[in-house]
Design an enzyme around this catalytic site. Structure first.
Site, mmCIF file in Angstrom:
data_model
loop_
_atom_site.group_PDB
_atom_site.id
_atom_site.type_symbol
_atom_site.label_atom_id
_atom_site.label_comp_id
_atom_site.label_asym_id
_atom_site.label_seq_id
_atom_site.Cartn_x
_atom_site.Cartn_y
_atom_site.Cartn_z
ATOM 1 N N TYR A 155 11.358 1.663 -21.508
ATOM 2 C CA TYR A 155 10.231 1.430 -20.830
ATOM 3 C C TYR A 155 9.446 -0.005 -21.168
ATOM 4 C CZ TYR A 155 5.212 2.572 -19.009
ATOM 5 O OH TYR A 155 4.203 2.564 -18.328
ATOM 6 N N ASN A 198 4.307 18.014 -6.811
ATOM 7 C CA ASN A 198 3.903 18.934 -7.827
ATOM 8 C C ASN A 198 3.848 18.272 -8.927
ATOM 9 O OD1 ASN A 198 6.835 18.707 -8.032
ATOM 10 N ND2 ASN A 198 7.219 20.490 -9.059
ATOM 11 N N SER A 199 4.173 16.869 -9.298
ATOM 12 C CA SER A 199 3.827 16.239 -10.555
ATOM 13 C C SER A 199 2.128 15.976 -10.543
ATOM 14 C CB SER A 199 4.486 14.755 -10.471
ATOM 15 O OG SER A 199 3.840 13.864 -9.459
ATOM 16 N N ARG A 211 13.487 24.738 -4.655
ATOM 17 C CA ARG A 211 13.580 25.530 -5.931
ATOM 18 C C ARG A 211 13.709 27.209 -5.405
ATOM 19 N NH1 ARG A 211 9.903 22.730 -8.791
ATOM 20 N NH2 ARG A 211 10.041 21.220 -7.142
ATOM 21 N N TYR A 229 5.719 4.021 -7.392
ATOM 22 C CA TYR A 229 5.409 4.286 -8.732
ATOM 23 C C TYR A 229 6.128 5.057 -9.816
ATOM 24 C CZ TYR A 229 3.994 9.161 -7.946
ATOM 25 O OH TYR A 229 4.164 10.424 -7.585
ATOM 26 N N MET A 253 11.787 9.280 -10.669
ATOM 27 C CA MET A 253 12.180 10.402 -11.410
ATOM 28 C C MET A 253 13.489 10.925 -11.344
ATOM 29 S SD MET A 253 9.795 11.389 -13.392
ATOM 30 C CE MET A 253 10.317 12.805 -14.204
ATOM 31 N N PHE A 271 3.356 -0.044 -7.772
ATOM 32 C CA PHE A 271 2.154 -0.094 -8.630
ATOM 33 C C PHE A 271 2.514 0.285 -9.925
ATOM 34 C CE2 PHE A 271 -1.350 2.311 -10.268
ATOM 35 C CZ PHE A 271 -2.401 1.337 -10.235
ATOM 36 N N TRP A 272 1.781 -0.312 -10.900
ATOM 37 C CA TRP A 272 1.877 0.204 -12.419
ATOM 38 C C TRP A 272 0.401 0.325 -12.930
ATOM 39 C CZ3 TRP A 272 4.017 -3.266 -16.851
ATOM 40 C CH2 TRP A 272 4.435 -2.289 -18.088
#
Ligand SMILES: NC(=O)c1ccc[n+]([C@@H]2O[C@H](COP(=O)([O-])OP(=O)(O)OC[C@H]3O[C@@H](n4cnc5c(N)ncnc54)[C@H](OP(=O)(O)O)[C@@H]3O)[C@@H](O)[C@H]2O)c1
Length: 374
Positions: free
Chosen positions: A61, A169-170, A194, A264, A267, A289-290
């Protein structure tokens, strides 16, 4: 018991080198520095374990974790959370009072600890906290703020327009759905396929999602039909990408002429290639975007735009328009020794990193829970 015996100590989750959390994290009890004129003693109430926190421990990071003043070799994990003000120095008293709930003003604040002593400029007072749950407050400063900015800052959307998003769903996705719904926007929400797809889709619809599809259905005729029936003559102009890979590519294909895709998160850890046709024939705009940069650029989070955003989000929470993310809570911090404390914490970390976990892992700090209801 631990707290009563050691009230001048802070229990911290620390690491002295980066790597897999299971290998590098440990728990240390460190002395709190004395209160000074400018300082504020905070009792952490609750904090989440977010993907960026894990990335920070892993060393992947761009912002390094908080360094302990008393032991600079040690970094404390955690970038967000909510704390209660326990004591204030004379100068700090003009800004916060004991009993206030506060959020860190900037990332890398080291929220994975029971107590901290900070300069008053390092915190933001949470307005009207009485209306919020601990879960809402502890998870407010990263994901809902990210959702809010991405819906506001890239495309000037009008009520009735459709926003596309993957990773719906995050926690970011749930905030996007709810804020968009409150602002009269529709959302097309993509999640990974799923076994319990129908159940997850139903949960997302219960918080305002208009349409929820599997990532395998992004190019289906049914998806196109739904978009045409809702968007009509105004094809989607904004897509939010927290996943990358094929999913990002397919999101871009669903945008109309001049549409913007905002990345952004990544994952899937997969690179993505946008179709040339989307750039050439549809004038695709690809942006990023951050939230950390947005915050850093605004004088440690104390400017009017940050205050207005927090005010808007708290008001949505008060009005029942913005719930906290689906979450699993772990009470932590009063274990008899460091080994037991680490074992308790790692239980939450491991669940946070598991595939299709479905719930945000949020840690409640045992020592300060009675204070949170005062
Ligand atoms: N740029 C910024 O300012 C900013 C701010 C906040 C968050 N973020 C980023 O946004 C992302 C989501 O954060 P969060 O806190 O909302 O996460 P979260 O609540 O922990 O949820 C994680 C999400 O990632 C999905 N996911 C996990 N592994 C995946 C994979 N291999 N392929 C596709 N999807 C996968 C999960 O879907 P399943 O249920 O299918 O596993 C779930 O939707 C992270 O990348 C985070 O770093 C960025």
């Amino acid at each position: 018991m631990w707290r009563r015996l050691h009230s001048t100590l802070a229990r911290c989750v620390v690491f002295d080198k980066t790597g897999p959390p299971t290998q590098v994290l440990s728990v240390r009890d460190v002395p709190l520095p004395p209160l000074t004129r400018r300082s504020v003693h905070l009792g952490m109430l609750a904090f989440p374990i977010n993907p960026a926190d894990i990335n920070q421990v892993e060393g992947v990071y761009p912002i390094r974790a908080h360094r302990l003043d008393s032991e600079p070799a040690l970094h404390v994990g955690g970038n967000e959370g909510v704390a209660r003000v326990l004591a204030v120095g004379d100068e700090a008293a003009a800004h916060v009072q004991p009993g206030d709930w506060v959020l860190p003003a900037t990332p890398a604040s080291g929220t994975w600890r029971t107590d901290m002593m900070v300069d008053y400029t390092q915190i933001v007072r949470l307005p009207r906290h009485e209306a919020l749950t601990l879960l809402q407050a502890a998870t407010l400063s990263v994901n809902p703020c990210t959702a809010y900015r991405m819906l506001k800052d890239f495309v000037d959307l009008a009520p009735g327009e459709v926003v596309l998003q993957n990773g719906a769903n995050s926690a970011v996705g749930q905030a996007v759905t709810q804020i968009a719904h409150a602002w009269g926007l529709h959302t097309l929400n993509v999640i990974r396929d799923r076994p319990d797809f129908d159940q997850v889709a139903q949960q997302l619809k219960s918080i305002g999602a208009d349409c929820v599809i599997r990532d395998t259905e992004m190019r289906s005729a049914e998806t196109q039909q739904w978009l045409q029936s809702v968007a009509g003559s105004q094809p989607p102009r904004l897509a939010l990408n927290g996943v990358g890979g094929k999913s990002a590519q397919n999101l871009a294909r669903l945008l109309g002429v001049g549409g913007t895709i905002v990345t952004y998160g990544a994952m899937s850890r997969q690179p993505f290639m946008f179709p040339a046709s989307a750039f050439i024939f549809n004038d695709l705009r690809a942006r990023g975007f951050w939230m950390s940069r947005w915050t850093e650029e605004r004088v440690a989070g104390r400017d009017a735009a940050k205050q207005a955003m927090l005010g808007d989000l708290v008001e949505m929470m008060r009005q029942g328009q913005l719930a906290g993310p689906r979450a699993e809570l772990t009470t932590w911090g009063d274990e008899a020794d460091a080994a037991a404390s680490l074992a308790c914490f790692m239980g939450a970390v491991q669940k946070a990193g598991s595939s299709m976990a479905g719930k945000k892992q949020v840690v409640l700090v045992a020592a300060h829970q009675s204070a949170s209801s005062e």
